[in-house]
Design a protein around this motif. Structure first.
Motif, PDB file in Angstrom:
ATOM      1  N   ARG A 118     -10.101  -0.687  -9.554  1.00 41.83           N
ATOM      2  CA  ARG A 118      -8.945  -1.540  -9.828  1.00 41.83           C
ATOM      3  C   ARG A 118      -8.555  -1.434 -11.284  1.00 41.83           C
ATOM      4  O   ARG A 118      -9.390  -1.118 -12.148  1.00 41.83           O
ATOM      5  CB  ARG A 118      -9.235  -2.986  -9.450  1.00 41.83           C
ATOM      6  CG  ARG A 118     -10.291  -3.673 -10.282  1.00 41.83           C
ATOM      7  CD  ARG A 118     -10.664  -5.035  -9.666  1.00 41.83           C
ATOM      8  NE  ARG A 118      -9.542  -5.970  -9.700  1.00 41.83           N
ATOM      9  CZ  ARG A 118      -9.457  -7.034  -8.892  1.00 41.83           C
ATOM     10  NH1 ARG A 118     -10.415  -7.295  -8.005  1.00 41.83           N
ATOM     11  NH2 ARG A 118      -8.405  -7.845  -8.993  1.00 41.83           N
ATOM     12  N   MET A 143     -10.736  -7.969  -4.210  1.00 45.25           N
ATOM     13  CA  MET A 143      -9.795  -7.279  -3.335  1.00 45.25           C
ATOM     14  C   MET A 143     -10.559  -6.350  -2.399  1.00 45.25           C
ATOM     15  O   MET A 143     -11.567  -5.744  -2.785  1.00 45.25           O
ATOM     16  CB  MET A 143      -8.801  -6.461  -4.160  1.00 45.25           C
ATOM     17  CG  MET A 143      -7.922  -7.278  -5.079  1.00 45.25           C
ATOM     18  SD  MET A 143      -6.780  -8.373  -4.205  1.00 45.25           S
ATOM     19  CE  MET A 143      -5.742  -7.184  -3.352  1.00 45.25           C
ATOM     20  N   GLU A 174       0.830  -1.206   0.000  1.00 49.10           N
ATOM     21  CA  GLU A 174       0.000   0.000   0.000  1.00 49.10           C
ATOM     22  C   GLU A 174       0.865   1.256   0.000  1.00 49.10           C
ATOM     23  O   GLU A 174       1.988   1.260   0.519  1.00 49.10           O
ATOM     24  CB  GLU A 174      -0.919   0.044   1.234  1.00 49.10           C
ATOM     25  CG  GLU A 174      -1.853  -1.128   1.384  1.00 49.10           C
ATOM     26  CD  GLU A 174      -1.297  -2.186   2.311  1.00 49.10           C
ATOM     27  OE1 GLU A 174      -2.098  -2.926   2.923  1.00 49.10           O
ATOM     28  OE2 GLU A 174      -0.062  -2.273   2.437  1.00 49.10           O
ATOM     29  N   CYS A 209      -4.828  -3.213   2.361  1.00 51.46           N
ATOM     30  CA  CYS A 209      -5.522  -3.948   1.315  1.00 51.46           C
ATOM     31  C   CYS A 209      -5.313  -5.441   1.554  1.00 51.46           C
ATOM     32  O   CYS A 209      -4.357  -5.854   2.225  1.00 51.46           O
ATOM     33  CB  CYS A 209      -5.069  -3.542  -0.085  1.00 51.46           C
ATOM     34  SG  CYS A 209      -3.432  -4.085  -0.559  1.00 51.46           S
ATOM     35  N   TRP A 212     -10.363  -3.352   0.988  1.00 48.30           N
ATOM     36  CA  TRP A 212      -9.659  -2.425   1.863  1.00 48.30           C
ATOM     37  C   TRP A 212     -10.283  -2.523   3.256  1.00 48.30           C
ATOM     38  O   TRP A 212     -11.514  -2.576   3.386  1.00 48.30           O
ATOM     39  CB  TRP A 212      -9.783  -0.985   1.361  1.00 48.30           C
ATOM     40  CG  TRP A 212      -8.928  -0.648   0.179  1.00 48.30           C
ATOM     41  CD1 TRP A 212      -9.295  -0.673  -1.133  1.00 48.30           C
ATOM     42  CD2 TRP A 212      -7.561  -0.225   0.206  1.00 48.30           C
ATOM     43  NE1 TRP A 212      -8.239  -0.296  -1.924  1.00 48.30           N
ATOM     44  CE2 TRP A 212      -7.154  -0.010  -1.133  1.00 48.30           C
ATOM     45  CE3 TRP A 212      -6.621  -0.005   1.212  1.00 48.30           C
ATOM     46  CZ2 TRP A 212      -5.868   0.410  -1.472  1.00 48.30           C
ATOM     47  CZ3 TRP A 212      -5.356   0.417   0.874  1.00 48.30           C
ATOM     48  CH2 TRP A 212      -4.986   0.621  -0.453  1.00 48.30           C
ATOM     49  N   TYR A 232      -4.652   1.860   6.921  1.00 53.68           N
ATOM     50  CA  TYR A 232      -5.464   1.237   5.880  1.00 53.68           C
ATOM     51  C   TYR A 232      -4.694   0.092   5.237  1.00 53.68           C
ATOM     52  O   TYR A 232      -3.528   0.248   4.854  1.00 53.68           O
ATOM     53  CB  TYR A 232      -5.857   2.271   4.826  1.00 53.68           C
ATOM     54  CG  TYR A 232      -6.959   3.192   5.302  1.00 53.68           C
ATOM     55  CD1 TYR A 232      -6.732   4.143   6.282  1.00 53.68           C
ATOM     56  CD2 TYR A 232      -8.247   3.095   4.779  1.00 53.68           C
ATOM     57  CE1 TYR A 232      -7.748   4.969   6.749  1.00 53.68           C
ATOM     58  CE2 TYR A 232      -9.271   3.915   5.219  1.00 53.68           C
ATOM     59  CZ  TYR A 232      -9.010   4.845   6.211  1.00 53.68           C
ATOM     60  OH  TYR A 232     -10.027   5.666   6.660  1.00 53.68           O
ATOM     61  N   CYS A 266      -2.753   0.100  -3.879  1.00 53.91           N
ATOM     62  CA  CYS A 266      -2.246  -1.200  -3.446  1.00 53.91           C
ATOM     63  C   CYS A 266      -1.717  -1.927  -4.679  1.00 53.91           C
ATOM     64  O   CYS A 266      -2.497  -2.266  -5.579  1.00 53.91           O
ATOM     65  CB  CYS A 266      -3.335  -2.007  -2.768  1.00 53.91           C
ATOM     66  SG  CYS A 266      -2.869  -3.707  -2.369  1.00 53.91           S
ATOM     67  N   TRP A 268      -2.452  -9.906   3.338  1.00 58.39           N
ATOM     68  CA  TRP A 268      -2.620  -8.505   3.723  1.00 58.39           C
ATOM     69  C   TRP A 268      -1.346  -7.731   3.421  1.00 58.39           C
ATOM     70  O   TRP A 268      -0.240  -8.279   3.536  1.00 58.39           O
ATOM     71  CB  TRP A 268      -2.923  -8.400   5.213  1.00 58.39           C
ATOM     72  CG  TRP A 268      -4.191  -9.082   5.607  1.00 58.39           C
ATOM     73  CD1 TRP A 268      -4.381 -10.418   5.812  1.00 58.39           C
ATOM     74  CD2 TRP A 268      -5.448  -8.460   5.849  1.00 58.39           C
ATOM     75  NE1 TRP A 268      -5.686 -10.664   6.162  1.00 58.39           N
ATOM     76  CE2 TRP A 268      -6.368  -9.479   6.201  1.00 58.39           C
ATOM     77  CE3 TRP A 268      -5.901  -7.142   5.813  1.00 58.39           C
ATOM     78  CZ2 TRP A 268      -7.702  -9.213   6.498  1.00 58.39           C
ATOM     79  CZ3 TRP A 268      -7.226  -6.878   6.117  1.00 58.39           C
ATOM     80  CH2 TRP A 268      -8.118  -7.901   6.450  1.00 58.39           C
ATOM     81  N   ILE A 287     -13.790   2.562  -4.428  1.00 59.28           N
ATOM     82  CA  ILE A 287     -12.786   1.547  -4.711  1.00 59.28           C
ATOM     83  C   ILE A 287     -12.793   1.259  -6.202  1.00 59.28           C
ATOM     84  O   ILE A 287     -13.859   1.241  -6.840  1.00 59.28           O
ATOM     85  CB  ILE A 287     -13.044   0.254  -3.888  1.00 59.28           C
ATOM     86  CG1 ILE A 287     -11.872  -0.725  -4.026  1.00 59.28           C
ATOM     87  CG2 ILE A 287     -14.372  -0.386  -4.257  1.00 59.28           C
ATOM     88  CD1 ILE A 287     -11.966  -1.916  -3.066  1.00 59.28           C
TER      89      ILE A 287
END
Length: 118
Positions: free
Chosen positions: A72, A34, A6, A96, A36, A94, A22, A108, A70
């Motif tokens: 991607r 995925m 991250e 991901c 968060w 935070y 991330c 993680w 969010i």
């Protein structure tokens, strides 16, 4: 090996914005949903947002709905969290995470600190 890294955290004033990133490696990114999550001092880690493997569906915690987005990019093996209208209560580390098909999170990242303060 699976790696999630991250970045993008920092200190921001209330009402400000941050974009968390991330970067994933070591697995076929486009096959996994995925998420968060975040953990504030003295509190348990909590879900923030989730995105399906193809970006076709998203889900948010009620506390961030309408403020966080969010997304991607499967070509870049990257998941993002755009955080707008930040509040002091958004202060947390935070993380991901990769979600398995059985809906459990198995990998993680190390986390990125977000601090919202004037």
């Amino acid at each position: 090996q699976v790696q999630l890294v991250e970045s993008g955290g920092g200190l921001v004033q209330p009402g400000g914005s941050l974009r968390l990133t991330c970067a994933a490696s070591g697995f076929t990114f486009s096959r996994y949903a995925m998420g968060w999550h975040r953990q504030a001092p003295g509190k348990e880690r909590e879900f923030v947002a989730l995105i399906a493997y193809n970006g076709g569906a998203t889900d948010y915690a009620d506390s961030v709905k309408g403020r966080f987005t969010i997304s991607r990019d499967n070509a870049k093996n990257t998941v993002y969290l755009q955080a707008n209208s930040l509040k002091p209560e958004d202060t947390a580390v935070y993380y991901c995470a990769r979600r398995r098909p059985d809906r459990k999170y198995d990998y993680w990242g190390q986390g990125t600190q977000v601090t919202v303060s004037s």
